[in-house]
Scaffold this motif. Structure first.
Motif, short mmCIF file in Angstrom:
data_model
loop_
_atom_site.label_atom_id
_atom_site.label_comp_id
_atom_site.label_asym_id
_atom_site.label_seq_id
_atom_site.Cartn_x
_atom_site.Cartn_y
_atom_site.Cartn_z
N UNK A 1 0.86 -1.40 -0.13
CA UNK A 1 -0.20 0.00 -0.01
C UNK A 1 0.70 1.35 0.01
N UNK A 2 2.01 1.35 0.80
CA UNK A 2 2.99 2.50 0.91
C UNK A 2 3.45 2.75 -0.47
N UNK A 3 3.92 1.40 -1.06
CA UNK A 3 4.30 1.49 -2.42
C UNK A 3 3.45 2.15 -3.51
N UNK A 4 2.45 1.81 -3.61
CA UNK A 4 1.38 2.17 -4.29
C UNK A 4 1.26 3.58 -4.21
N UNK A 5 1.05 4.09 -2.81
CA UNK A 5 0.78 5.61 -2.81
C UNK A 5 2.10 6.50 -3.16
N UNK A 6 3.31 5.93 -3.14
CA UNK A 6 4.22 6.83 -3.43
C UNK A 6 4.84 6.24 -4.81
N UNK A 7 4.09 5.63 -5.61
CA UNK A 7 4.63 5.15 -7.08
C UNK A 7 4.45 6.31 -7.98
N UNK A 8 5.47 6.10 -9.10
CA UNK A 8 5.68 7.08 -9.96
C UNK A 8 4.31 7.68 -10.80
N UNK A 9 3.33 6.70 -11.19
CA UNK A 9 2.09 7.28 -11.48
C UNK A 9 1.34 8.15 -10.76
N UNK A 10 1.13 7.57 -9.52
CA UNK A 10 0.45 8.65 -8.56
C UNK A 10 1.13 9.82 -8.30
N UNK A 11 2.44 10.00 -8.00
CA UNK A 11 3.32 11.08 -8.01
C UNK A 11 3.00 11.93 -9.07
N UNK A 12 3.28 11.41 -10.26
CA UNK A 12 3.43 12.31 -11.59
C UNK A 12 1.98 12.86 -11.92
N UNK A 13 1.08 12.23 -11.53
CA UNK A 13 -0.36 12.90 -11.82
C UNK A 13 -0.46 14.03 -11.04
N UNK A 14 -0.27 13.92 -9.84
CA UNK A 14 -0.23 15.01 -8.95
C UNK A 14 0.42 16.10 -9.15
N UNK A 15 1.69 16.01 -9.49
CA UNK A 15 2.67 17.04 -9.87
C UNK A 15 2.27 17.89 -11.12
N UNK A 16 1.53 17.24 -11.87
CA UNK A 16 1.14 17.98 -13.14
C UNK A 16 -0.26 18.63 -13.04
N UNK A 17 -0.72 18.02 -11.94
CA UNK A 17 -2.27 18.87 -11.78
C UNK A 17 -3.39 17.82 -12.29
N UNK A 18 -3.18 16.62 -12.35
CA UNK A 18 -4.14 15.68 -13.19
C UNK A 18 -4.82 15.18 -12.09
N UNK A 19 -5.77 15.93 -11.43
CA UNK A 19 -6.75 15.14 -10.53
C UNK A 19 -8.25 15.16 -11.06
N UNK A 20 -8.57 13.99 -11.06
CA UNK A 20 -9.89 13.65 -11.88
C UNK A 20 -10.96 13.74 -10.82
N UNK A 21 -10.61 14.17 -9.56
CA UNK A 21 -11.76 14.56 -8.59
C UNK A 21 -12.07 15.65 -8.01
#
Length: 176
Positions: A156-176
């Motif tokens: 679960x920690x690895x999933x939260x810190x994974x590249x796809x999760x982090x990159x989407x946040x850093x470029x502002x791609x929040x779908x919610x």
């Protein structure tokens, strides 16, 4: 600059409010058994991800997608709700376009209500709640596969810190 420092301070205060106010009342969905109760690391990992999304440049609140799309939609929605008006149509885009029916506006999504308390609080609390659910979901998935609890926690920690999760946040791609 002073403005960036003030923005970071406001974001930090909002994050603390979310962790102190929202986290204690958040319970895992009913589909989890008592043995799958969320360990404290879930709250800390979600808080770390949200803090990183706010403080690592460019930060989710100043990223291109959030500034050009999400923040404008959230502001238009909040203004309409504060004036007790149902936002069916947005006259500010082109020659106007549907607002309530547009999936990008997330008008009827539950966490959009958090934006009524301000854009910074809405963003921080929405990100926090979604990352808590993501961590709990990955942990529940691992436990359903009969994976031991410590390994499920690491997954679960690895999933939260994974590249796809982090990159989407850093470029502002929040779908919610």
């Amino acid at each position: 600059s002073g403005c960036t420092g003030l923005r970071n301070l406001v974001n930090l205060v909002n994050l603390v409010v979310v962790v102190v106010v929202v986290a204690p009342v958040t319970q895992p969905p009913v589909l989890y058994s008592a043995e799958m109760k969320a360990p404290p690391w879930v709250w800390l990992a979600a808080m770390a991800v949200v803090a990183g999304a706010h403080f690592i440049p460019p930060g989710v609140s100043s990223s291109r997608d959030y500034v050009l799309l999400h923040s404008l939609n959230r502001q238009y929605w909040a203004d309409a709700v504060h004036h007790l008006r149902l936002p069916l149509w947005n006259p500010h885009v082109g020659l106007g376009r549907p607002f309530l029916a547009d999936i990008e506006t997330t008008t009827l999504y539950p966490t959009t209500l958090l934006y009524l308390f301000g854009p910074a609080f809405g963003l921080a609390s929405s990100l926090f709640l979604h990352f808590v659910l993501a961590g709990l979901g990955m942990r529940a998935f691992a436990r359903r596969l009969a994976i031991d609890s410590p390994v499920a926690d690491i997954m679960a920690i690895a999933f939260l810190l994974s590249g796809p999760m982090a990159v989407r946040l850093l470029v502002g791609q929040i779908g919610f």
